[in-house]
Scaffold this motif. Structure first.
Motif, PDB file in Angstrom:
ATOM      1  N   ARG A 107     -11.618  19.495 113.030  1.00  0.00           N
ATOM      2  CA  ARG A 107     -12.600  20.529 112.810  1.00  0.00           C
ATOM      3  C   ARG A 107     -13.926  20.376 112.133  1.00  0.00           C
ATOM      4  NH1 ARG A 107      -7.724  23.358 111.381  1.00  0.00           N
ATOM      5  NH2 ARG A 107      -7.872  22.558 108.957  1.00  0.00           N
ATOM      6  N   GLN A 108     -14.111  18.856 112.100  1.00  0.00           N
ATOM      7  CA  GLN A 108     -15.192  18.491 111.345  1.00  0.00           C
ATOM      8  C   GLN A 108     -16.495  18.954 111.917  1.00  0.00           C
ATOM      9  OE1 GLN A 108     -15.318  14.109 110.622  1.00  0.00           O
ATOM     10  NE2 GLN A 108     -16.507  14.510 108.692  1.00  0.00           N
ATOM     11  N   ASP A 109     -16.565  18.703 113.129  1.00  0.00           N
ATOM     12  CA  ASP A 109     -18.113  19.259 113.779  1.00  0.00           C
ATOM     13  C   ASP A 109     -18.053  20.836 113.753  1.00  0.00           C
ATOM     14  OD1 ASP A 109     -18.770  16.791 114.564  1.00  0.00           O
ATOM     15  OD2 ASP A 109     -17.915  16.916 116.527  1.00  0.00           O
ATOM     16  N   GLU A 110     -17.081  21.368 114.152  1.00  0.00           N
ATOM     17  CA  GLU A 110     -17.046  22.767 113.921  1.00  0.00           C
ATOM     18  C   GLU A 110     -17.601  23.251 112.413  1.00  0.00           C
ATOM     19  OE1 GLU A 110     -14.078  26.650 113.922  1.00  0.00           O
ATOM     20  OE2 GLU A 110     -13.472  24.666 114.500  1.00  0.00           O
ATOM     21  N   ILE A 111     -17.070  22.848 111.492  1.00  0.00           N
ATOM     22  CA  ILE A 111     -17.427  23.062 110.056  1.00  0.00           C
ATOM     23  C   ILE A 111     -19.087  22.815 109.891  1.00  0.00           C
ATOM     24  CG2 ILE A 111     -17.228  22.337 107.762  1.00  0.00           C
ATOM     25  CD1 ILE A 111     -14.206  21.886 108.259  1.00  0.00           C
ATOM     26  N   TYR A 112     -19.585  21.768 110.273  1.00  0.00           N
ATOM     27  CA  TYR A 112     -20.939  21.227 109.870  1.00  0.00           C
ATOM     28  C   TYR A 112     -21.742  22.310 110.892  1.00  0.00           C
ATOM     29  CZ  TYR A 112     -19.219  16.950 107.854  1.00  0.00           C
ATOM     30  OH  TYR A 112     -18.528  16.179 107.044  1.00  0.00           O
ATOM     31  N   ARG A 113     -21.339  22.568 112.043  1.00  0.00           N
ATOM     32  CA  ARG A 113     -22.284  23.313 112.870  1.00  0.00           C
ATOM     33  C   ARG A 113     -22.372  24.847 112.064  1.00  0.00           C
ATOM     34  NH1 ARG A 113     -19.646  21.041 117.137  1.00  0.00           N
ATOM     35  NH2 ARG A 113     -18.198  22.612 117.418  1.00  0.00           N
ATOM     36  N   GLY A 114     -21.199  25.334 111.431  1.00  0.00           N
ATOM     37  CA  GLY A 114     -21.423  26.486 111.019  1.00  0.00           C
ATOM     38  C   GLY A 114     -22.001  26.706 109.732  1.00  0.00           C
ATOM     39  N   PHE A 167     -17.765  19.437 102.081  1.00  0.00           N
ATOM     40  CA  PHE A 167     -17.674  20.409 102.997  1.00  0.00           C
ATOM     41  C   PHE A 167     -16.716  20.518 103.911  1.00  0.00           C
ATOM     42  CE2 PHE A 167     -22.413  21.631 102.446  1.00  0.00           C
ATOM     43  CZ  PHE A 167     -22.110  22.055 101.075  1.00  0.00           C
ATOM     44  N   CYS A 168     -16.066  19.134 104.044  1.00  0.00           N
ATOM     45  CA  CYS A 168     -15.066  18.902 105.125  1.00  0.00           C
ATOM     46  C   CYS A 168     -14.052  18.304 104.440  1.00  0.00           C
ATOM     47  CB  CYS A 168     -15.398  18.064 106.473  1.00  0.00           C
ATOM     48  SG  CYS A 168     -14.251  17.790 107.598  1.00  0.00           S
ATOM     49  N   SER A 169     -12.861  18.760 104.546  1.00  0.00           N
ATOM     50  CA  SER A 169     -11.531  18.145 103.776  1.00  0.00           C
ATOM     51  C   SER A 169     -10.757  17.076 104.917  1.00  0.00           C
ATOM     52  CB  SER A 169     -10.491  19.236 103.443  1.00  0.00           C
ATOM     53  OG  SER A 169      -9.820  19.691 104.665  1.00  0.00           O
ATOM     54  N   PRO A 170      -9.964  16.150 104.321  1.00  0.00           N
ATOM     55  CA  PRO A 170      -9.112  15.483 105.174  1.00  0.00           C
ATOM     56  C   PRO A 170      -8.404  15.998 106.223  1.00  0.00           C
ATOM     57  CG  PRO A 170      -9.317  14.395 102.951  1.00  0.00           C
ATOM     58  CD  PRO A 170      -9.877  15.876 102.943  1.00  0.00           C
ATOM     59  N   GLY A 184      -9.809  16.528  98.596  1.00  0.00           N
ATOM     60  CA  GLY A 184     -10.297  17.477  99.374  1.00  0.00           C
ATOM     61  C   GLY A 184     -11.472  17.167 100.135  1.00  0.00           C
ATOM     62  N   SER A 185     -12.124  16.044 100.119  1.00  0.00           N
ATOM     63  CA  SER A 185     -13.351  15.902 100.355  1.00  0.00           C
ATOM     64  C   SER A 185     -13.092  14.782 101.628  1.00  0.00           C
ATOM     65  CB  SER A 185     -14.374  15.431  99.400  1.00  0.00           C
ATOM     66  OG  SER A 185     -14.393  16.308  98.419  1.00  0.00           O
ATOM     67  N   TRP A 186     -14.119  15.001 102.585  1.00  0.00           N
ATOM     68  CA  TRP A 186     -14.082  14.015 103.607  1.00  0.00           C
ATOM     69  C   TRP A 186     -15.660  13.842 104.237  1.00  0.00           C
ATOM     70  CZ3 TRP A 186     -10.716  10.325 105.140  1.00  0.00           C
ATOM     71  CH2 TRP A 186     -10.736   9.835 106.151  1.00  0.00           C
ATOM     72  N   LEU A 187     -16.183  12.499 104.400  1.00  0.00           N
ATOM     73  CA  LEU A 187     -17.368  12.343 104.927  1.00  0.00           C
ATOM     74  C   LEU A 187     -17.754  12.215 106.113  1.00  0.00           C
ATOM     75  CD1 LEU A 187     -18.396   8.973 102.537  1.00  0.00           C
ATOM     76  CD2 LEU A 187     -18.638  11.466 101.726  1.00  0.00           C
ATOM     77  N   PRO A 188     -18.975  12.600 106.330  1.00  0.00           N
ATOM     78  CA  PRO A 188     -19.539  12.493 107.999  1.00  0.00           C
ATOM     79  C   PRO A 188     -19.528  11.179 108.472  1.00  0.00           C
ATOM     80  CG  PRO A 188     -21.007  13.679 106.441  1.00  0.00           C
ATOM     81  CD  PRO A 188     -19.914  13.073 105.804  1.00  0.00           C
ATOM     82  N   PHE A 189     -19.616  11.023 109.953  1.00  0.00           N
ATOM     83  CA  PHE A 189     -19.462   9.616 110.072  1.00  0.00           C
ATOM     84  C   PHE A 189     -20.862   9.338 110.537  1.00  0.00           C
ATOM     85  CE2 PHE A 189     -15.031  10.352 110.475  1.00  0.00           C
ATOM     86  CZ  PHE A 189     -14.109   9.490 110.227  1.00  0.00           C
ATOM     87  N   GLY A 190     -21.602   8.577 109.592  1.00  0.00           N
ATOM     88  CA  GLY A 190     -22.926   8.401 109.786  1.00  0.00           C
ATOM     89  C   GLY A 190     -24.043   9.470 109.964  1.00  0.00           C
ATOM     90  N   GLU A 191     -25.317   9.384 109.982  1.00  0.00           N
ATOM     91  CA  GLU A 191     -26.256  10.298 109.894  1.00  0.00           C
ATOM     92  C   GLU A 191     -25.924  11.223 111.509  1.00  0.00           C
ATOM     93  OE1 GLU A 191     -30.217   9.656 110.376  1.00  0.00           O
ATOM     94  OE2 GLU A 191     -29.985   7.515 111.106  1.00  0.00           O
ATOM     95  N   GLU A 192     -25.633  10.094 112.392  1.00  0.00           N
ATOM     96  CA  GLU A 192     -25.617  10.739 113.803  1.00  0.00           C
ATOM     97  C   GLU A 192     -24.812  11.998 113.785  1.00  0.00           C
ATOM     98  OE1 GLU A 192     -26.259   6.468 113.551  1.00  0.00           O
ATOM     99  OE2 GLU A 192     -24.626   7.751 112.917  1.00  0.00           O
ATOM    100  N   GLN A 193     -23.517  12.036 113.164  1.00  0.00           N
ATOM    101  CA  GLN A 193     -22.655  13.248 113.266  1.00  0.00           C
ATOM    102  C   GLN A 193     -23.506  14.528 112.772  1.00  0.00           C
ATOM    103  OE1 GLN A 193     -18.892  13.051 111.332  1.00  0.00           O
ATOM    104  NE2 GLN A 193     -18.132  14.619 112.662  1.00  0.00           N
ATOM    105  N   ILE A 194     -24.257  14.194 111.631  1.00  0.00           N
ATOM    106  CA  ILE A 194     -24.778  15.439 111.038  1.00  0.00           C
ATOM    107  C   ILE A 194     -25.988  15.884 111.746  1.00  0.00           C
ATOM    108  CG2 ILE A 194     -26.147  16.026 109.038  1.00  0.00           C
ATOM    109  CD1 ILE A 194     -25.051  14.026 107.400  1.00  0.00           C
ATOM    110  N   VAL A 195     -26.716  14.969 112.449  1.00  0.00           N
ATOM    111  CA  VAL A 195     -27.859  15.372 113.139  1.00  0.00           C
ATOM    112  C   VAL A 195     -27.417  15.921 114.571  1.00  0.00           C
ATOM    113  CG1 VAL A 195     -29.740  14.298 114.477  1.00  0.00           C
ATOM    114  CG2 VAL A 195     -29.370  13.623 112.479  1.00  0.00           C
ATOM    115  N   ARG A 196     -26.262  15.547 114.970  1.00  0.00           N
ATOM    116  CA  ARG A 196     -26.026  16.129 116.313  1.00  0.00           C
ATOM    117  C   ARG A 196     -25.502  17.486 116.185  1.00  0.00           C
ATOM    118  NH1 ARG A 196     -21.752  12.844 116.983  1.00  0.00           N
ATOM    119  NH2 ARG A 196     -20.083  14.297 116.515  1.00  0.00           N
ATOM    120  N   ASN A 197     -25.041  17.955 114.904  1.00  0.00           N
ATOM    121  CA  ASN A 197     -24.416  19.291 114.629  1.00  0.00           C
ATOM    122  C   ASN A 197     -25.450  20.021 114.207  1.00  0.00           C
ATOM    123  OD1 ASN A 197     -21.362  19.455 115.245  1.00  0.00           O
ATOM    124  ND2 ASN A 197     -21.528  17.446 113.788  1.00  0.00           N
TER     125      ASN A 197
END
Length: 299
Positions: free
Chosen positions: A143-150, A133-136, A204-217
């Motif tokens: 924009r990574q946080d913005e994409i996950y929040r969306g 869902f997030c690209s390099p 075209g793919s980039w991972l979240p930095f740990g579960e923390e970034q996912i949970v935060r967003n």
């Protein structure tokens, strides 16, 4: 986000190899062994499906959305429980395979699924698609946080109050290196080299930095109900996948031979798939990457 051409590179090119090795309705995401490695791959995948069903309520007459449905393993399970499943994917080969088995699947960007386009759902699941869902380029642009929040906002938009979302995804692990050092020209078998190989396999793919970034967003749309690392289970899953895809038989040899034109014309394909090592396995062994099962409830 990874574009359709990127997803087709990662999944459609090897579609027939994967289906021959793992089955037409394979679940191409980490299985759930819970430490019992006497289980077969199929048994461990069924255990995972049972866990998902328990956590988000896959029951008769309920409508469940599968974001990034792959070859339809979870959708087939949803159907077996008397529920209605709808899936989206950006892989043309996965779309065709799912529809051959009568599954309700659409070629659709998972980030664009809304109530207007697909209606309401009782529950949502995503097994292995969040990594795309997030690209390099998105990451580098901040924009990574913005994409996950969306994405969380859109998922919340199709769920009722207290509706649940099951998310299973790879993340960067506790020993992740500085992203700027990732380079296919790095010394062979270095962390940076293996991560570059993963990047070539999943462009075209980039991972979240740990579960923390996912949970935060996920906030303020969701609260976390359950969270667990599936890294050890994923290691066993990868070993089983590698064992089956590397087994020699005439049909498998023929299918791999048909990839020769791509091998000859694509440096990315040669680097990603023919270096003689499983970059995925090594990245999990070295804890460069981790794997999480997360259950969210709409706030």
């Amino acid at each position: 986000m990874a574009e359709q051409k990127d997803i087709d590179f990662s999944y459609s090119l090897t579609d027939r190899v994967v289906r021959l090795a793992l089955g037409d309705l394979t679940d191409f995401s980490g299985a759930k062994y819970d430490g019992d490695f006497s289980l077969s791959l199929e048994e461990a995948q069924r255990r995972k499906h049972d866990y998902v069903a328990e956590q988000i309520g896959i029951e008769p007459d309920r409508r469940v959305l599968d974001l990034g449905c792959g070859w339809g393993g979870l959708l087939n399970y949803i159907r077996s429980r008397g529920a209605t499943g709808l899936g989206v994917t950006l892989s043309s080969a996965q779309l065709e395979s799912c529809r051959r088995h009568g599954l309700d699947v659409y070629l659709q960007d998972a980030r664009e699924v809304t109530r207007d386009s697909f209606g309401d759902f009782d529950a949502v699941a995503s097994l292995g698609a969040w990594e795309h869902f997030c690209s390099p380029d998105d990451y580098e642009a901040g924009r990574q946080d913005e994409i996950y929040r969306g994405i969380f906002e859109r998922i919340a938009g199709v769920l009722p109050e207290k509706g649940r979302f099951y998310l299973q995804t790879m993340v960067f692990g506790r020993k992740m290196v500085d992203p700027e050092r990732i380079d296919r020209s790095a010394p062979r078998e270095s962390d940076e080299w293996y991560l570059a190989m993963m990047g070539a396999a999943f462009p075209g793919s980039w991972l979240p930095f740990g579960e923390e970034q996912i949970v935060r967003n996920a906030e303020p749309y969701f609260r976390v109900v359950a969270s667990e690392s599936g890294r050890v289970d994923y290691l066993e899953t990868i070993r089983q996948w590698d064992k089956r895809t590397e087994a020699w038989n005439p049909r498998m040899a023929l299918l791999k031979l048909r990839l020769l034109p791509r091998w000859l014309t694509s440096p990315d394909f040669r680097f990603a798939y023919t270096s003689g090592v499983s970059s995925n396995l090594v990245c999990f062994e070295r804890e460069l990457m981790d794997h999480y099962r997360l259950v969210f409830e709409k706030a």
